[in-house]
Design an enzyme around this catalytic site. Structure first.
Site, PDB file in Angstrom:
ATOM      1  CB  CYS A 182       6.184 -44.422  25.628  1.00 33.96           C
ATOM      2  SG  CYS A 182       6.564 -44.514  23.874  1.00 33.96           S
TER       3      CYS A 182
ATOM      4  CG  ASP B  43      -1.855  -1.204   1.255  1.00 34.63           C
ATOM      5  OD1 ASP B  43      -2.095  -1.787   0.180  1.00 34.63           O
ATOM      6  OD2 ASP B  43      -2.329  -1.550   2.352  1.00 34.63           O
TER       7      ASP B  43
ATOM      8  N   GLY C  70      -5.698 -16.272  11.890  1.00 37.61           N
ATOM      9  CA  GLY C  70      -6.138 -17.495  12.549  1.00 37.61           C
ATOM     10  C   GLY C  70      -6.328 -17.370  14.043  1.00 37.61           C
TER      11      GLY C  70
ATOM     12  CG  MET D 124      -4.443 -46.850  29.526  1.00 40.74           C
ATOM     13  SD  MET D 124      -3.108 -45.795  30.188  1.00 40.74           S
ATOM     14  CE  MET D 124      -1.837 -46.091  28.968  1.00 40.74           C
TER      15      MET D 124
HETATM   16  N1  3NM Z   1      -4.077  -9.889   7.344  1.00 39.87           N
HETATM   17  P1  3NM Z   1      -8.842 -14.218  10.600  1.00 39.87           P
HETATM   18  S1  3NM Z   1      -4.115 -12.355   7.913  1.00 39.87           S
HETATM   19  C1  3NM Z   1      -6.455  -9.255   7.203  1.00 39.87           C
HETATM   20  O1  3NM Z   1      -1.179 -11.889   7.687  1.00 39.87           O
HETATM   21  C2  3NM Z   1      -5.404 -10.225   7.435  1.00 39.87           C
HETATM   22  O2  3NM Z   1      -1.302  -9.788   7.275  1.00 39.87           O
HETATM   23  C3  3NM Z   1      -3.282 -10.918   7.562  1.00 39.87           C
HETATM   24  O3  3NM Z   1      -8.366 -13.260   9.425  1.00 39.87           O
HETATM   25  C4  3NM Z   1      -1.812 -10.866   7.497  1.00 39.87           C
HETATM   26  O4  3NM Z   1      -8.790 -13.459  11.865  1.00 39.87           O
HETATM   27  C5  3NM Z   1      -5.598 -11.548   7.758  1.00 39.87           C
HETATM   28  O5  3NM Z   1     -10.266 -14.556  10.208  1.00 39.87           O
HETATM   29  C6  3NM Z   1      -6.896 -12.242   7.948  1.00 39.87           C
HETATM   30  O6  3NM Z   1      -7.972 -15.414  10.568  1.00 39.87           O
HETATM   31  C7  3NM Z   1      -7.100 -12.726   9.350  1.00 39.87           C
END
Ligand code: 3NM
Length: 518
Positions: free
Chosen positions: A440, A94, A175, A284
């Site tokens: 384990c 941008d 995420g 388990m």
């Molecule tokens: N920018 P959600 S990830 C708008 O990595 C945006 O710069 C990102 O969406 C970046 O919260 C993203 O649903 C979307 O995962 C995030």
């Protein structure tokens, strides 16, 4: 510079597309979100025409102004100026930050997306008010994200910003939702510099109840996760460990906490017997759907990745979430982590799906967990060691600091660390390498002790290793033990005997500890 009072803790980024917004009204959703607790809003709209953008921005601004929440516009300085909002957020493609600052003036809030350390350093030096760090985890909301950096990447950038003396604010994005926000803030933060908040799109915009979604997230981000270790680690010497180990084993025997093992097909019976011998109550269950009920009983969980299947991975993730939600300790045993593509993917999925209080593995496994490229394990055994003791210590302590947990690398000398305190332990016996499931069931033992001693999980884990390995030494020294076959029952007996001695006040077994602070 923008006013100091901006609260970045719950940063809402809007999305007007049908998969996210559905049939809802954008302005109504934002109104609900700020009433619920969103502390700052970015209007992000990649498709509307300019006149429409300005119109919507003005409507959103009325809603955010009413509750004193700043409104920023994604990318479009002209729209921000026309609508008279508090600032803009710009991506790397941008308008550049310096030009945006010239156009908007010193009081505007200007944020920049940074996917890498270089981008973060440059934007911070150029006077960004805050950085949007990410992409933390892959997200369907924005498919063309540049790189997935995880909490480790976020933490690394924060560490370097702190080193450079740049006190820019930071949020992370990608995420983030109610299931992981607390963990991401915890594991993404660096000791020298904390994240100021999380940025979310779908977690609020796609919700049918955005007010409630925002309120829940706001509450979550204002509190540490249930599994967080509260205080800074107290110093720990060999003498402290030897003195405290018997009383911790005694407490384990008296409390008999649940030790929930989601383990491989090979060791289930052996692991249950070891749990009983050391004093915990084994279950388990591999059914993730009952993990919530089990987590409520106050014990610990072992997730062992041996004989794994995709179905088991889903169950592991369910159980991990259930124990994380109540702060129940979880030990991860990434069996054969570096052996196959499936298992490498399993390590990634589990580590980004929840918090492990302890990760225990052999050299190949821990190197895979740490992210070493090109680790090729032959089966589940570690193979010949490729690291010096000094290199193991560096790797284990750095991985523990990065994950903000405890990492235990087993071997002839075990190395264990919480990122601040690191110990080398050289107890044990060669017979442990001649039977199946010794790694384990060490995990089961450590998880059992951590269930009983949660204040200092590193101390608990060290005590678990010592109890286990000293029992092996005692078993191997017995006249009735002729080889691996006779070793197994004698070993279970010796674990039991250490427990009984500890209960009766005889802590002499701990004198055999070969543990040193390194
Ligand atoms: N920018 P959600 S990830 C708008 O990595 C945006 O710069 C990102 O969406 C970046 O919260 C993203 O649903 C979307 O995962 C995030």
């Amino acid at each position: 510079m923008a006013p100091l009072a901006v609260d970045y803790s719950l940063y809402l980024v809007t999305d007007s597309t049908p998969p996210i917004l559905g049939g809802k009204d954008l302005v109504a959703v934002v109104k609900a979100a700020v009433e619920g607790g969103a502390t700052i809003v970015q209007y992000r709209d990649k498709t509307s025409d300019t006149a429409e953008l300005v119109q919507i921005a003005k409507e959103l601004h009325k809603v955010t102004q009413a509750v004193g929440v700043p409104l920023l516009i994604n990318d479009r300085v002209d729209v921000a100026l026309a609508a008279g909002v508090e600032g803009v957020h710009v991506g790397q493609d941008d308008i550049d930050l310096k030009t945006a600052r010239k156009l908007l003036g010193p009081d505007a809030i200007i944020g920049v997306t940074a996917n890498s350390l270089d981008e973060a350093l440059e934007a911070a030096r150029d006077g960004a008010d805050y950085l949007g760090l990410g992409t933390v985890y892959a997200t369907a909301t924005k498919e063309n994200t540049k790189s997935i950096i995880g909490t480790a990447g976020v933490q690394m950038i924060l560490t370097e910003l702190a080193k450079a003396g740049l006190d820019v604010k930071t949020v992370c994005i990608g995420g983030v939702n109610a299931s992981n926000a607390q963990r991401i803030l915890y594991q993404g933060s660096a000791p020298q510099k904390k994240l100021d908040g999380v940025a979310v799109v779908s977690a609020i915009m796609a919700s049918n109840d955005p007010k409630q979604a925002a309120a829940q997230l706001r509450k979550l981000v204002s509190e540490p996760p249930p599994f967080a270790t509260a205080t800074s680690a107290p110093p720990l010497s060999r003498a402290d460990i030897v003195a405290r180990a018997p009383s911790i084993v005694k407490r384990l025997a008296e409390q008999k906490p649940l030790c929930h093992n989601m383990t491989n097909l090979v060791v289930q019976n052996f692991a249950a017997n070891v749990a009983l011998a050391v004093g915990s109550s084994p279950i388990m269950s591999t059914n993730g759907l009952e993990a919530g009920d089990l987590a409520a009983l106050g014990g610990s969980l072992v997730i062992n990745m041996g004989t794994t299947t995709p179905d088991m991975r889903s169950n592991h993730l369910l159980a991990l979430a259930a124990y994380n939600a109540v702060g129940g300790p979880v030990l991860f045993d990434p069996v054969g982590a570096g052996a196959t593509q499936q298992r490498r993917a399993g390590v990634k999925a589990l580590m980004s799906g929840g918090y492990f209080d302890i990760i225990k593995g052999n050299e190949g496994e821990i190197r895979t967990v740490a992210g070493a490229q090109g680790v090729q394990q032959h089966g589940v055994d570690s193979g010949a060691s490729q690291l010096s003791l000094a290199a193991k210590i560096a790797l284990v302590s750095a991985t523990a600091a990065r994950e903000r947990n405890i990492v235990l690398m087993t071997g002839r000398t075990d190395v264990i660390s919480d990122g601040e305190r690191t110990f080398a332990i050289s107890n044990g016996h060669a017979y442990l390498g001649e039977i199946t499931g010794s790694g384990c069931t060490l995990g089961t033992t450590v998880a059992s002790v951590v269930a009983a001693e949660r204040e200092d999980k590193l101390l608990a884990a060290v005590v678990g290793v010592l109890m286990y390995e000293i029992a092996a030494e005692r078993a191997a020294a017995r006249a009735d033990v002729k080889g691996p076959g006779t070793f197994v029952p004698a070993f279970i007996d010796e674990l039991f005997r250490i427990r009984q001695e500890s209960v009766s006040g005889d802590g002499s077994w701990a004198q055999a500890a070969k543990v040193e602070s390194v």
